[in-house]
Design an enzyme around this catalytic site. Structure first.
Site, mmCIF file in Angstrom:
data_model
loop_
_atom_site.group_PDB
_atom_site.id
_atom_site.type_symbol
_atom_site.label_atom_id
_atom_site.label_comp_id
_atom_site.label_asym_id
_atom_site.label_seq_id
_atom_site.Cartn_x
_atom_site.Cartn_y
_atom_site.Cartn_z
ATOM 1 N N LYS A 112 2.560 -53.727 -2.479
ATOM 2 C CA LYS A 112 3.167 -52.783 -3.416
ATOM 3 C C LYS A 112 3.962 -51.696 -2.707
ATOM 4 C CE LYS A 112 0.181 -53.822 -7.267
ATOM 5 N NZ LYS A 112 -0.712 -54.833 -6.670
HETATM 6 C C1 LIG Z 1 -0.858 -56.164 -7.208
HETATM 7 C C2 LIG Z 1 -1.416 -57.204 -6.319
HETATM 8 C C3 LIG Z 1 -1.282 -58.580 -6.601
HETATM 9 C C4 LIG Z 1 -0.643 -59.103 -7.877
HETATM 10 O O1 LIG Z 1 0.733 -58.894 -7.888
HETATM 11 P P1 LIG Z 1 1.564 -59.012 -9.250
HETATM 12 O O2 LIG Z 1 2.944 -58.565 -8.915
HETATM 13 O O3 LIG Z 1 0.870 -58.063 -10.209
HETATM 14 O O4 LIG Z 1 1.506 -60.415 -9.716
HETATM 15 C C5 LIG Z 1 -1.754 -59.495 -5.674
HETATM 16 N N1 LIG Z 1 -2.367 -59.096 -4.539
HETATM 17 C C6 LIG Z 1 -2.535 -57.791 -4.248
HETATM 18 C C7 LIG Z 1 -3.230 -57.422 -2.986
HETATM 19 C C8 LIG Z 1 -2.062 -56.791 -5.113
HETATM 20 O O5 LIG Z 1 -2.250 -55.497 -4.801
#
Ligand SMILES: *Cc1c(COP(=O)(O)O)cnc(C)c1O
Length: 468
Positions: A112
């Site tokens: 993120k």
């Molecule tokens: C947010 C997250 C996901 C999922 O990603 P999306 O874009 O919501 O599908 C997967 N793995 C981790 C470690 C995350 O923080």
């Protein structure tokens, strides 16, 4: 570049308008009016460039009319300059065809950061230009809150208040938020669970007087700019593995469908991605959809991969809009039916198109631990529990042609999930140097009851302090 709502009842906006609005007024999600497409020569020209440069050039067409390439370059350089790996998003080969794309070298050790760090720059630029200030509020069960805080800390035109459920996040996750002592960061621990926090944030947005007084804004995963900022790493990885002259596949651990949607967008722009593999934990609504056209919401169950403990994947609406031939009326009707009945009626032809491109598989906690162990035994590289579902999916659902490499999105550093690692392989991975003293840093947070008025007063008090 203009953006339209997937539900067709909101005015079109430009990139900056979409960035600041998040959700469209009709409840829909913004999508580019048309897709930029790069011819093969343009992809080839990106080979070997530094990541920040690739990111600026790939995002540029989406920001056309709002930001120049030079402005974007400044922002991507600032956004990714603080990553702890010089390659920003390095590839690690796991076997003959499988490559992990490490997306966890940002400040909070999860993918993120790649979107949020750029979003912080984009917000600051837009607000500075408009002479405005916003208060970003959000609820978090862990990862999103810390990525948002790191992206917004010390920014002149932003206050950020993040609500987390008191005592219900892991200590690493809490400390990644509460040890950021910047004056514009406000951590509120609410006496309740994640849903309490989420409902509180929704109530703040629904309180129109408070919303306009504080100029509330959000950086949640439906913001188009976040999706756009996630396209470049698929480009960088695919180019490194031979694209556009060689097709690739991707495998993405999926929750809100934002990350894999970015891979889909890269494909739509002309990158030869042959197959999109998604993985889930026991919350398997997406694998059920892609294997059997069964998009039925069930109760969310906790798992070892909490960021995928989701039943309704908000970004899926964007793919749906495309599958329905960009028919906003049909998209709105389908989403309404899903909300009313818990089951999404996707026409067979649209589902077949999706199923031709996507594959999906779910893995329970025991399977996840087994997969962490398997990968570590074979490579000495340890996936976190989210990533482990994707290495498993890659091993089982890769295209038949072994010459097609598979890029696995490694979405979090295993040190974020030390308990799962210990159960899987018997040791707790060390935090990287920039976070090594996390457990000894000073924390700052305000504990609040589950009381909207009290929390609003706290957000107001804190934001006022900084507004001058
Ligand atoms: C947010 C997250 C996901 C999922 O990603 P999306 O874009 O919501 O599908 C997967 N793995 C981790 C470690 C995350 O923080």
């Amino acid at each position: 570049m203009r953006y339209v709502s997937t539900r067709g009842e909101a005015p079109a906006r430009d990139f900056e308008g979409v960035l600041l609005a998040g959700l469209a007024e009709d409840g829909g999600l913004f999508m580019p009016e048309s897709w930029p497409e790069f011819p093969a020569a343009e992809w080839r020209a990106l080979r070997g460039l530094p990541y920040a440069e690739i990111a600026a050039r790939v995002v540029a067409p989406f920001a056309e009319g709002c930001l120049t390439l030079a402005e974007l370059r400044g922002m991507t350089a600032a956004a990714y300059g603080g990553f702890s790996h010089a390659a920003v998003v390095p590839l690690v080969q796991l076997d003959a065809r499988t490559h992990a794309l490490e997306l966890f070298h940002g400040p909070t050790l999860a993918f993120k950061d790649l979107a949020m760090q750029l979003l912080g720059q984009l917000f600051d630029h837009a607000l500075e230009r408009r002479g405005e200030r916003v208060t970003i509020v959000g609820a978090t069960s862990g990862d999103t809150g810390s990525a948002a805080i790191e992206a917004c800390r010390d920014r002149r035109n932003i206050d950020i208040a993040i609500l987390h459920p008191l005592g219900r996040t892991s200590e690493v996750q809490r400390r990644q938020m509460t040890t950021v002592l910047s004056a514009n960061v406000h951590n509120i621990a609410v006496e309740g669970d994640f849903d309490t926090c989420q409902d509180m944030v929704k109530a703040m947005f629904a309180d129109t007087a408070f919303r306009s007084e504080m100029k509330l804004s959000a950086v949640n995963s439906i913001n188009w700019a976040r999706v756009a900022a996630q396209i470049p790493y698929y480009v960088a990885a695919a180019l490194a593995l031979g694209a556009p002259d060689r097709p690739v596949a991707v495998s993405v651990p999926t929750g809100n469908f934002g990350n894999v949607l970015a891979a889909w967008a890269a494909r739509r722009m002309g990158l030869p991605i042959e197959r999109l593999i998604i993985s889930a934990n026991r919350n398997d609504i997406l694998p059920r959809f892609f294997t059997a056209n069964d998009m039925t919401a069930r109760a969310v169950e906790p798992s070892l991969s909490p960021s995928m403990d989701i039943q309704v994947s908000s970004n899926f609406e964007r793919l749906l809009f495309e599958l329905l031939g960009r028919d906003a009326g049909a998209t709105a009707r389908t989403m309404r039916a899903f909300r009313d009945t818990g089951r999404m009626p996707v026409p067979d032809a649209a589902w077949r198109e999706a199923a031709g491109l996507f594959r999906g598989v779910a893995l329970d906690d025991e399977g996840t631990l087994r997969e962490m162990r398997r990968v570590h035994a074979a490579t000495s590289w340890l996936p976190d529990p989210h990533t482990a579902t994707a290495t498993y999916a890659a091993a089982h659902l890769a295209p038949e042609d072994p010459a097609i490499p598979v890029i696995v999105a490694a979405t979090a550093h295993p040190a974020k999930f030390p308990d799962a690692a210990e159960r899987a392989v018997g040791f707790r991975p060390a935090l990287p140097p920039h976070l090594a003293d996390l457990m000894r840093r000073e924390e700052r947070l305000e504990v609040m009851p589950n009381d909207l008025e009290a929390v609003e007063a706290a957000v107001r008090r804190h934001a006022r302090r900084n507004a001058n």
